[in-house]
Design an enzyme around this catalytic site. Structure first.
Site, PDB file in Angstrom:
ATOM      1  N   TYR A   1      -5.012  -2.176  13.977  1.00 44.90           N
ATOM      2  CA  TYR A   1      -5.285  -1.352  14.186  1.00 44.90           C
ATOM      3  C   TYR A   1      -6.711  -1.362  14.520  1.00 44.90           C
ATOM      4  CZ  TYR A   1      -1.226   0.484  10.641  1.00 44.90           C
ATOM      5  OH  TYR A   1       0.337   0.434  10.293  1.00 44.90           O
TER       6      TYR A   1
ATOM      7  N   GLU B   1       4.516  -8.290   6.775  1.00 43.42           N
ATOM      8  CA  GLU B   1       3.156  -8.702   6.814  1.00 43.42           C
ATOM      9  C   GLU B   1       2.522  -9.794   5.489  1.00 43.42           C
ATOM     10  OE1 GLU B   1       0.357  -5.569   5.977  1.00 43.42           O
ATOM     11  OE2 GLU B   1       0.467  -4.421   8.302  1.00 43.42           O
TER      12      GLU B   1
ATOM     13  N   GLU C   1       3.724  -1.340  14.351  1.00 42.09           N
ATOM     14  CA  GLU C   1       2.546  -0.391  13.555  1.00 42.09           C
ATOM     15  C   GLU C   1       0.855   0.362  14.088  1.00 42.09           C
ATOM     16  OE1 GLU C   1       1.477  -0.283   9.413  1.00 42.09           O
ATOM     17  OE2 GLU C   1       3.751  -1.459   8.643  1.00 42.09           O
TER      18      GLU C   1
ATOM     19  N   ASP D   1       0.537  -0.980  -0.241  1.00 42.98           N
ATOM     20  CA  ASP D   1      -0.037   0.062   0.464  1.00 42.98           C
ATOM     21  C   ASP D   1       0.116   1.304  -0.225  1.00 42.98           C
ATOM     22  OD1 ASP D   1       1.063  -0.179   2.662  1.00 42.98           O
ATOM     23  OD2 ASP D   1      -0.690   0.272   3.065  1.00 42.98           O
TER      24      ASP D   1
END
Length: 578
Positions: free
Chosen positions: A491, A438, A527, A188
């Site tokens: 997240y 990831e 993150e 991304d």
């Protein structure tokens, strides 16, 4: 399933690429950066048409700065989004007096593939967009006259590359009935392309140092006596050499008489330690000698005395617990894209210190040598990440198979691991290698793949821990048993349970506890965060307001503070990126 190949299927001349360029009494280094000529190869015809045989000329040839990404330099969407090849060209002189030198062209990074010609003759090819490569041009270039350097750069990615991608086509809206290349990526961030870092002409002695490994070791955890292992790579070998170790202020700490051994170890008492916030750098001065004992080459490399160790709950630097506070980051910046910019480099480090950060992860690829060397001097801790990103698929189809991430990908990954460690292995700021970000770590064949990467990384550098950044659940992963530190991206409150503040703390705490219970290793949140629109405010902490971001982060921090096995937190992201 996975059988590592000996090398990727590219022509890469490694000579000179392992040492950062340096000029001194024995070596010279000419920077070829500046305004080059640039041409887009719209129809992928340049190589067959022989564009390298004569200078690039015509109305479709532009000036372009090197280093930089080409994407954002022109007010042209077609250039920004071009999939395929572009061409660069410049001229340079080789000075008279270099006739007896070993000459090399060094590229610090070309993203992602390069073919290089000198005066119309191909000198080599390279694939891999984030690490240096060099070509030996001794005997192929004449001193005292102009040389024309042509570079074809290709940004297309498939699963033989790191990062990986898939190539397909789509209808060309400007040419009915025709197709144009289309790049599918599984990461991304924008696929910036071009000659991203400096290009240099190196003049080295005929017998020269082309690589150097420096490994400081403490003689016991509490001792003030250290040893420094020095292993030079000399071309051509063998050759007598000697070494001098100097302190940060230039004082002589240790020296060794000339030797022909392949490596040696020197004792050093009470060196100043490199540690977070204190970039204490020592210098190893390596001198090569001829048969009469006269010096023929010299190289000075900085390094640091520091230890790294991991327990079940802590990350120790110099036997003191270290807590990572900082960011994931990108090299992106406006206009020049991912091209090296020293002004941005200095400003970024100033901002890191201003906000109280002590560490950075080079998400999701190796950053420039200038970055890690500046981190050395600034005392900023670095997690150095390989460009293994995009090993995932949101449709949950098989990823680790020969059609996608297979043996060709693995060969590239292992080569990148070795090259990254060769480049950054002497950097004390680098305390851990990240072997990927990831991946679909829940898929069965991921275990064999990352086992090979982990083993290769440890063999190349047994002194540092390794990690793999996960986004799966702790009961899903099949690979985190291979690493030393658990890194996770989370997240909650943004991607999941959006703005449900009452769910953030219990969900996050249960997740982190499960990671530690299963693996008994320290956990670093690589993150976390929540997006916001700057200047947007709301009384009730509404989604995308600044209050929403603050409320989310505050709940994360409360969880981190009460879990003793959490060893760090990196907010996503340091700054805006494309």
């Amino acid at each position: 399933m996975f059988k590592p190949q000996t090398s990727p299927q590219t022509l890469t001349a490694a000579t000179g690429a392992g040492l950062h360029p340096q000029a001194n009494a024995f070596r010279d280094c000419r920077n070829l950066d500046g305004l080059w000529r640039f041409r887009v190869d719209w129809n992928d015809e340049g190589e067959d048409a022989g564009w390298f045989k004569q200078p690039l000329r015509g109305r479709d040839v532009f000036d372009i700065p090197v280093p930089s990404s080409y994407n954002d330099l022109f007010a042209d969407t077609a250039i920004r989004d071009h999939v395929g090849r572009v061409w660069y060209e410049c001229e340079f002189f080789i000075p008279i007096g270099w006739e007896r030198k070993s000459l090399h062209l060094r590229f610090d990074a070309v993203t992602h593939h390069a073919i290089v010609w000198l005066d119309g003759a191909e000198i080599g090819r390279h694939s891999g967009g984030f690490l240096p490569f060099a070509f030996d041009i001794t005997g192929r270039a004449a001193a005292g006259r102009m040389q024309r350097l042509t570079v074809c750069v290709d940004n297309r990615l498939d699963f033989t590359c790191l990062p990986g991608g898939e190539l397909t086509t789509r209808p060309d809206g400007s040419r009915p009935g025709e197709e144009r290349p289309h790049q599918i990526i599984h990461f991304d961030f924008f696929n910036y392309s071009g000659i991203h870092r400096p290009v240099r002409l190196l003049a080295l002695p005929e017998t020269h140092l082309r690589g150097l490994q420096i490994v400081p070791r403490r003689e016991g955890r509490e001792a003030d006596t250290w040893s420094v292992s020095i292993t030079p790579a000399i071309h051509p070998a063998p050759c007598r050499w000697q070494v001098v170790i100097r302190s940060p202020d230039g004082a002589l700490l240790a020296e060794h008489e000339p030797t022909s051994e392949s490596s040696l170890s020197l004792p050093v008492r009470q060196p100043q330690l490199w540690q977070p916030g204190e970039g204490n750098l020592h210098t190893a001065e390596i001198t090569l000698l001829d048969d009469a004992g006269a010096p023929i080459d010299r190289y000075e490399e900085t390094f640091g005395f520091r230890t790294v160790r991991v327990t079940e709950t802590e990350f120790l630097i110099n036997e003191r617990p270290f807590y990572f506070r900082g960011f994931g980051k990108h090299e992106d910046a406006e206009t020049h894209g991912r091209g090296l910019d020293l002004a941005h480099l200095v400003h970024d480090f100033s901002l890191l210190k201003w906000i109280g950060a002590n560490s950075v992860r080079t998400s999701h690829y190796p950053y420039s040598e200038e970055f890690v060397r500046f981190a050395d001097r600034q005392g900023i801790v670095v997690i150095d990440e390989m460009p293994a990103v995009g090993f995932n698929d949101f449709r949950d189809t098989p990823i680790f198979c020969e059609e996608k991430v297979g043996s060709a990908t693995l060969a590239r990954h292992l080569a990148v691991a070795r090259d990254l460690i060769a480049r950054d292995g002497n950097r004390p700021c680098v305390v851990m290698w990240s072997i990927g970000n990831e991946p679909a770590s829940h898929q069965p064949d991921a275990a064999a793949y990352f086992k090979a990467v982990a083993e290769t990384t440890r063999a190349a550098d047994p002194t540092r821990p390794i990690t793999l950044v996960e986004d799966r659940a702790p009961d899903q992963t099949l690979v985190s048993h291979l690493v030393d530190v658990i890194c996770v991206n989370r997240y909650i409150g943004w991607y999941s349970f959006t703005a449900q503040y009452d769910r953030i703390e219990p969900e996050l705490e249960a997740d982190l506890r499960a990671w530690h219970t299963r693996f008994r290793k320290p956990v670093l949140i690589a993150e976390y965060g929540a997006d916001t629109v700057p200047g947007l405010h709301g009384v009730c902490e509404e989604f995308f307001t600044e209050e929403f971001q603050i409320a989310t982060l505050r709940r994360y921090h409360r969880v981190f503070d009460r879990l003793p096995f959490v060893t760090g937190e990196h907010v996503w992201n340091f700054a805006d990126f494309a």
